[in-house]
Scaffold this motif. Structure first.
Motif, PDB file in Angstrom:
ATOM      1  N   SER A  37     -35.908 -13.555   8.779  1.00 22.07           N
ATOM      2  CA  SER A  37     -35.255 -12.903   7.531  1.00 22.07           C
ATOM      3  C   SER A  37     -36.213 -12.538   6.560  1.00 22.07           C
ATOM      4  O   SER A  37     -37.168 -13.412   6.294  1.00 22.07           O
ATOM      5  CB  SER A  37     -33.900 -13.968   7.358  1.00 22.07           C
ATOM      6  OG  SER A  37     -34.463 -15.009   6.633  1.00 22.07           O
ATOM      7  N   ILE A  74     -34.977  -9.288  10.545  1.00 25.44           N
ATOM      8  CA  ILE A  74     -33.528  -9.213  10.553  1.00 25.44           C
ATOM      9  C   ILE A  74     -32.865  -9.474   9.092  1.00 25.44           C
ATOM     10  O   ILE A  74     -33.411 -10.705   8.585  1.00 25.44           O
ATOM     11  CB  ILE A  74     -32.777  -9.446  11.748  1.00 25.44           C
ATOM     12  CG1 ILE A  74     -32.871 -11.047  11.735  1.00 25.44           C
ATOM     13  CG2 ILE A  74     -33.436  -8.877  13.032  1.00 25.44           C
ATOM     14  CD1 ILE A  74     -32.030 -11.676  12.767  1.00 25.44           C
ATOM     15  N   PRO A  76     -29.689 -11.192   7.952  1.00 26.54           N
ATOM     16  CA  PRO A  76     -28.350 -11.920   8.377  1.00 26.54           C
ATOM     17  C   PRO A  76     -27.071 -11.293   7.712  1.00 26.54           C
ATOM     18  O   PRO A  76     -27.134 -11.226   6.508  1.00 26.54           O
ATOM     19  CB  PRO A  76     -28.509 -13.296   8.303  1.00 26.54           C
ATOM     20  CG  PRO A  76     -30.093 -13.452   8.245  1.00 26.54           C
ATOM     21  CD  PRO A  76     -30.578 -12.423   7.678  1.00 26.54           C
ATOM     22  N   GLN A  77     -25.829 -11.176   8.543  1.00 27.78           N
ATOM     23  CA  GLN A  77     -24.951 -10.407   7.658  1.00 27.78           C
ATOM     24  C   GLN A  77     -23.791 -11.413   7.082  1.00 27.78           C
ATOM     25  O   GLN A  77     -23.253 -11.398   6.361  1.00 27.78           O
ATOM     26  CB  GLN A  77     -23.967  -9.609   8.598  1.00 27.78           C
ATOM     27  CG  GLN A  77     -24.959  -8.273   9.130  1.00 27.78           C
ATOM     28  CD  GLN A  77     -25.357  -7.695   7.934  1.00 27.78           C
ATOM     29  OE1 GLN A  77     -24.671  -7.052   7.125  1.00 27.78           O
ATOM     30  NE2 GLN A  77     -26.718  -7.463   7.648  1.00 27.78           N
ATOM     31  N   LYS A  78     -24.036 -12.835   7.805  1.00 29.10           N
ATOM     32  CA  LYS A  78     -23.417 -14.055   7.231  1.00 29.10           C
ATOM     33  C   LYS A  78     -24.118 -15.179   7.359  1.00 29.10           C
ATOM     34  O   LYS A  78     -25.189 -15.367   8.145  1.00 29.10           O
ATOM     35  CB  LYS A  78     -22.245 -14.131   8.117  1.00 29.10           C
ATOM     36  CG  LYS A  78     -22.389 -14.738   9.514  1.00 29.10           C
ATOM     37  CD  LYS A  78     -21.212 -15.233  10.020  1.00 29.10           C
ATOM     38  CE  LYS A  78     -21.320 -16.100  11.252  1.00 29.10           C
ATOM     39  NZ  LYS A  78     -20.424 -16.381  12.096  1.00 29.10           N
ATOM     40  N   GLU A  79     -24.072 -15.842   6.213  1.00 27.41           N
ATOM     41  CA  GLU A  79     -24.889 -17.030   5.922  1.00 27.41           C
ATOM     42  C   GLU A  79     -24.176 -18.259   6.179  1.00 27.41           C
ATOM     43  O   GLU A  79     -23.139 -18.322   5.778  1.00 27.41           O
ATOM     44  CB  GLU A  79     -25.388 -17.292   4.529  1.00 27.41           C
ATOM     45  CG  GLU A  79     -26.398 -15.960   4.303  1.00 27.41           C
ATOM     46  CD  GLU A  79     -26.884 -15.875   2.882  1.00 27.41           C
ATOM     47  OE1 GLU A  79     -27.073 -17.184   2.209  1.00 27.41           O
ATOM     48  OE2 GLU A  79     -27.619 -15.071   2.351  1.00 27.41           O
ATOM     49  N   SER A  93     -29.006 -19.169  10.050  1.00 25.20           N
ATOM     50  CA  SER A  93     -28.282 -18.058  10.079  1.00 25.20           C
ATOM     51  C   SER A  93     -29.273 -16.915  10.856  1.00 25.20           C
ATOM     52  O   SER A  93     -28.796 -15.792  11.463  1.00 25.20           O
ATOM     53  CB  SER A  93     -28.295 -17.537   8.499  1.00 25.20           C
ATOM     54  OG  SER A  93     -27.436 -18.414   7.709  1.00 25.20           O
ATOM     55  N   CYS A  94     -30.619 -16.767  10.563  1.00 23.22           N
ATOM     56  CA  CYS A  94     -31.146 -15.787  11.315  1.00 23.22           C
ATOM     57  C   CYS A  94     -31.056 -15.963  12.644  1.00 23.22           C
ATOM     58  O   CYS A  94     -31.033 -14.712  13.349  1.00 23.22           O
ATOM     59  CB  CYS A  94     -32.967 -15.941  10.941  1.00 23.22           C
ATOM     60  SG  CYS A  94     -34.054 -15.013  11.612  1.00 23.22           S
ATOM     61  N   GLU A  97     -27.728 -14.427  13.834  1.00 23.42           N
ATOM     62  CA  GLU A  97     -27.824 -12.927  13.649  1.00 23.42           C
ATOM     63  C   GLU A  97     -28.632 -12.338  14.835  1.00 23.42           C
ATOM     64  O   GLU A  97     -28.329 -11.390  15.331  1.00 23.42           O
ATOM     65  CB  GLU A  97     -28.023 -12.620  12.423  1.00 23.42           C
ATOM     66  CG  GLU A  97     -28.158 -11.027  12.179  1.00 23.42           C
ATOM     67  CD  GLU A  97     -26.856 -10.703  11.835  1.00 23.42           C
ATOM     68  OE1 GLU A  97     -26.565  -9.343  12.140  1.00 23.42           O
ATOM     69  OE2 GLU A  97     -25.868 -11.448  11.297  1.00 23.42           O
ATOM     70  N   GLY A  98     -29.718 -12.845  15.169  1.00 28.41           N
ATOM     71  CA  GLY A  98     -30.760 -12.306  16.158  1.00 28.41           C
ATOM     72  C   GLY A  98     -30.373 -12.808  17.612  1.00 28.41           C
ATOM     73  O   GLY A  98     -31.034 -12.149  18.514  1.00 28.41           O
ATOM     74  N   LYS A  99     -29.238 -13.575  17.565  1.00 27.33           N
ATOM     75  CA  LYS A  99     -28.703 -13.811  18.931  1.00 27.33           C
ATOM     76  C   LYS A  99     -30.153 -14.663  19.900  1.00 27.33           C
ATOM     77  O   LYS A  99     -30.249 -14.509  20.997  1.00 27.33           O
ATOM     78  CB  LYS A  99     -28.382 -12.902  19.879  1.00 27.33           C
ATOM     79  CG  LYS A  99     -26.933 -12.202  19.529  1.00 27.33           C
ATOM     80  CD  LYS A  99     -26.704 -11.071  20.092  1.00 27.33           C
ATOM     81  CE  LYS A  99     -25.334 -10.439  19.610  1.00 27.33           C
ATOM     82  NZ  LYS A  99     -24.832 -10.730  18.245  1.00 27.33           N
TER      83      LYS A  99
END
Length: 133
Positions: A37, A74, A76-79, A93-94, A97-99
């Motif tokens: 991120s 990327i 992250p949309q949520k922390e 978080s990263c 978000e990145g699965k």
């Protein structure tokens, strides 16, 4: 395979070699995909500068640059706020978000979590064993 690499692993690879450097060689060989991120990139850069200053000239900025070029950025949309060291939450978080499947770290604050949702938090040695399989 998608992973997030903690700053301590990156810095060890750039300055000291060993298992962290072997991990980065796998990244350069496209054996997995690394995700970062903007906050992680900033921490990599700031920590690199601190260690570079401490070890006067040691380290190779080209390696760090190549790591960043091989990584997917990327936002992250949520922390999350789960780690006992809040500064480490950015890695979780990263990864979420990145699965990603793994966070590779030498940080006990992260390692103590073991797993967050589908993300395993493992040492370099544990991850290198998983790559060999």
């Amino acid at each position: 395979m998608k992973i997030v690499i903690d700053t301590n692993v990156i810095i060890s690879a750039v300055f000291f070699g060993g298992m962290p450097r072997r991990l980065i060689e796998h990244l350069f060989n496209d054996d997995f995909n690394a995700f970062v991120s903007p906050q992680i990139v900033q921490e990599y850069a700031e920590t690199y500068e601190e260690v570079h200053e401490k070890y006067s000239g040691r380290g190779n900025p080209a390696i760090l640059q190549k790591i960043l070029e091989k990584s997917t950025v990327i936002v992250p949309q949520k922390e999350v706020t789960i780690c006992r060291d809040p500064d480490d939450d950015k890695f979780i978080s990263c990864a979420l978000e990145g699965k990603c499947l793994y966070i590779v770290s030498g940080d006990n604050d992260l390692l103590s979590l073991g797993k967050v949702e589908d993300v395993e938090i493992v040492t370099i040695a544990e991850f290198l064993k998983k790559i060999k399989k």
